[in-house]
Design an enzyme around this catalytic site. Structure first.
Site, PDB file in Angstrom:
ATOM      1  N   HIS A 138      24.197  33.000 -36.976  1.00  8.90           N
ATOM      2  CA  HIS A 138      23.206  33.380 -35.951  1.00  8.90           C
ATOM      3  C   HIS A 138      22.633  34.786 -36.182  1.00  8.90           C
ATOM      4  O   HIS A 138      22.352  35.511 -35.231  1.00  8.90           O
ATOM      5  CB  HIS A 138      23.816  33.303 -34.543  1.00  8.90           C
ATOM      6  N   ASN A 166      23.892  26.360 -27.559  1.00  6.29           N
ATOM      7  CA  ASN A 166      22.982  25.935 -28.627  1.00  6.29           C
ATOM      8  C   ASN A 166      21.880  25.059 -28.051  1.00  6.29           C
ATOM      9  O   ASN A 166      21.967  24.632 -26.896  1.00  6.29           O
ATOM     10  CB  ASN A 166      23.743  25.124 -29.675  1.00  6.29           C
TER      11      ASN A 166
END
Ligand code: HDE
Length: 700
Positions: free
Chosen positions: A88, A161
């Site tokens: 990420h 997510n």
């Protein structure tokens, strides 16, 4: 005390300068230089007389080590980077608020979820997973969706997510998964792509990942905009009410603008045309006051209900269909402020799933349990200190204080002799709070200590099948094409075959169309399935097509023009687009304005080669008839219309535009409308021209 800190030193972002300034202990600002701006100083506050030249022994002589101004500046520069996130790393962040519209008082004591109408500040960071911080915004990838709520009872981080399930069931497998998907260690590529051997090798040996694989092969991983993705907490969490009763909860964010994805070929081209496609979109939306917005929904269920589910609610590879447990809308999040400084906020923000507040608790999901240790640990290596909570973006906005002390980069300035509790020496010292403090749900844990996986986690294919059969024909063929694309990049045939074997448990037709497009002579055998595969009913909520909203809000229309174009038509299209909530951009072969047919001038927003049609949702071509001839010799113009057509976009044309289209052999269809028919164009622009797809590419 920590809440006393920060007073002595403030960090100011001077308007337009991006300069870090400090206020000395006396509180007075540095004197101004002759022209009225603050003086440039060293970090020790020493005024600098010459910031352009280092100190040299003579005009042609060596630079002197005693030049502390040079040394300080270069040394600081050398250390500007901190370790990027291992996953990420690439992200876009923004400030905003969460407004509770429905109280969950019956279920929790957390004020953020009980004070109807209250607005809680948030900082939200949306990321890709696999690529580094400098990678493109648009790979085929899951998007992280992390929200830090600065609640009255402390920070709550909901770190989710844009896909409701995950690849693995146990945290111990996470490093393997990530090593497999990231660039291969011997060659250092591919960056930010799952289409390579090591990823699919791991997947082929990890059948529990097949449900998530179906989601990532779908268009969900090709979002049109970060404003058009969903967010999911993924795990089951707990809420605890004032009587100490626990209710399981799953969190869902739904975008106000609806879901929208791009088409794979379009995505690939966007990656070249604008590496910052999503970041720029978010920045421009916020800058123009079109604030991104999501609604927060929860699924609430008891452990008795959970017992009845045909799968385990603690298994993160499973979702709970909303047909089984309905979604309850409880609030909305609006992102309305771009960070002042990317590093200070988007880079330094530290989310931890372990950050929860009273009235909440964790579940025993073994993936979540591993996350509870990982994130704090990661922050220690990224931000370098146990005091990372003192960085303004991470600090709670409620009062906070305890007796922890010292450590690297301690910014607090506690006074007095007491740094322990209980104590009798400081009446002002913080005390525990049995009533308001955080309580874990009491629970009785029994059984044998062992490295085990629950029997109830064994069904790896039923929900993968449910996802696939829930898709429209177009979406099913996009999944098949994505699988074929990815597997065709895999060098080892046995890995391709193993994946097709798994697909046979999901859908025989999907397996055979994938196998045939990969040139396999016979269908590979399916591996044994640990549990019988169930036929779960299809669910339209799992689709993207159909969940795209009937709106042009958040979309952008391009109007291709040139000298001699019809201004009335252009302005009509522009107005219709803007009235429908879209942005309209004027694109021309050169920047700097055009001369319209009536001789007047018109400003231009983009130059044609730098503004390909992949960056827009629909296009119009308004050009003089003889202009088409000239543009047919411009590959950027040819690509502009051809790409818009094959990416299934609505196209409005005048006579000149029609001539350009027929010059590149584009056949008229329902998505091709007259530029004067603005209402028809707007209606067509609100969707993709799905019926066109079979005419422009082979559907696997
Ligand atoms: Fe993460 N994950 N993760 N993850 N994750 C990180 O923490 C980890 C998982 C997610 O914008 C890291 O601060 C483990 C699931 C997001 O800063 C790291 C496991 C979900 C972000 C980490 C998982 C996520 C991260 C790297 C398996 C969706 C970015 C930097 C047990 C529910 C947050 C950091 C941001 C980041 C570990 C699985 C989402 C290494 C061990 C499941 C959105 O600590």
């Amino acid at each position: 005390m920590e809440n006393n800190m920060k007073k002595k030193q403030t960090r100011k972002n001077e308007e337009g300068s991006g300069v870090v300034t400090g206020i000395g202990h006396g509180g007075e600002l540095h004197q101004t230089s002759g022209n009225g701006s603050p003086e440039l100083t060293t970090n020790q506050g020493v005024p600098i007389s010459d910031g352009q030249n280092s100190l040299k022994a003579n005009e042609h002589g060596p630079t002197l080590v005693e030049d502390f101004i040079l040394r300080e500046k270069i040394t600081h520069f050398d250390h500007e980077r901190i370790p990027e996130r291992i996953v990420h790393a690439r992200a876009t962040g923004a400030h905003g608020y969460f407004e509770l519209t429905e109280s969950l008082e019956e279920y929790t004591t957390a004020s953020v979820l009980t004070e109807k109408g209250a607005r809680t500040p948030v900082f939200t960071r949306i990321s890709t997973v696999a690529g580094g911080a400098g990678s493109v915004d648009t790979p085929r990838d899951i998007r992280g969706f992390a929200v830090k709520f600065y609640t009255k009872q402390g920070n709550w981080d909901l770190v989710g997510n844009n896909i409701p399930v995950f690849f693995i069931q146990d945290a111990i497998k996470f490093p393997d998964l990530i090593h497999a998907v990231k660039m291969e260690p011997d060659r250092g590529f591919p960056q930010s792509a799952s289409a390579h051997d090591t990823f699919w090798d791991f997947i082929s040996l990890t059948p529990e990942s097949m449900h998530t694989v179906m989601w990532i092969m779908s268009d969900r991983t090709l979002p049109r905009s970060l404003r058009m993705i969903e967010g999911f907490g993924v795990h089951t969490f707990r809420l605890i009410n004032s009587a100490g009763r626990s209710t399981f909860v799953k969190y869902h964010w739904r975008p106000k603008l609806g879901l929208q994805s791009t088409i794979w070929d379009e995505t690939v081209k966007i990656s070249g045309a604008d590496q910052d496609y999503h970041r720029r979109d978010m920045f421009e939306a916020i800058a123009s006051g079109k604030f991104p917005e999501w609604e927060l929904f929860v699924q609430l269920f008891t452990s008795e209900q959970a017992e009845q589910f045909p799968f385990d609610h603690l298994d993160p590879t499973k979702l709970i269909p909303e047909e089984l447990v309905p979604l309850k809308k409880i609030g909305r999040m609006v992102l309305n402020r771009w960070p002042d400084n990317f590093f200070a906020e988007t880079e330094q923000v530290a989310y931890c799933p372990s950050h929860i507040v009273p009235g909440m608790d964790f579940s025993n999901d073994p993936l979540l349990q591993g996350r509870l240790l990982s994130y704090h640990d990661t922050q220690l290596s990224r931000l370098g200190t146990v005091n990372f909570h003192q960085i303004p973006i991470n600090a709670p906005k409620c009062p906070f204080g305890n007796h922890q002390r010292d450590g690297h980069m301690q910014m607090g300035h506690p006074t007095g002799r007491v740094s322990y509790e209980p104590n009798s020496l400081s009446g002002n010292s913080p005390r525990e709070s049995p009533m308001n403090g955080f309580h874990s749900l009491p629970s009785l844990e029994t059984g044998e200590k062992a490295r085990v996986r629950s029997e109830s986690f064994k069904d790896h294919y039923s929900q993968a099948r449910q996802f696939y059969i829930s898709q429209t024909d177009h979406e099913q063929s996009h999944i098949a094409s994505a699988l074929v694309f990815e597997l065709s990049k895999v060098e080892h045939p046995h890995i391709r075959e193993a994946i097709v074997g798994h697909l046979r448990h999901i859908d025989e037709k999907l397996a055979s169309r994938t196998a045939s497009a990969l040139g396999m002579n016979k269908l590979p055998a399916a591996p044994p399935s640990a549990a019988p595969v169930m036929d779960l009913p299809p669910s339209t909520a799992l689709r993207t097509i159909g969940n795209m909203k009937d709106t042009l809000m958040g979309r952008t229309i391009a109007i291709l023009v040139m000298d001699g174009s019809d201004g009335i038509l252009i302005n009509g299209l522009k107005k219709a687009a803007e009235d429908a909530g879209a942005d309209a951009k004027i694109i021309a072969p050169r920047i700097g304005g055009i001369k319209l047919a009536d001789g007047s001038a018109m400003d231009v927003d983009g130059q044609l080669p730098g503004s390909p049609s992949v960056l827009f949702d629909a296009i119009a071509v308004v050009i003089p008839e003889d202009g088409a001839k000239a543009l047919l010799n411009e590959s950027s113009a040819v690509d502009f219309v051809r790409d818009a057509f094959v990416h299934l976009k609505a196209i409005a044309v005048d006579k000149g535009g029609r001539a350009l289209l027929s010059g590149v052999n584009i056949k008229p269809d329902a998505g091709l409308v007259e530029a004067a028919e603005t209402a028809l164009f707007i209606a067509a622009a609100k969707t993709r021209q799905w019926d066109r797809e079979k005419n422009v590419r082979t559907l696997i």
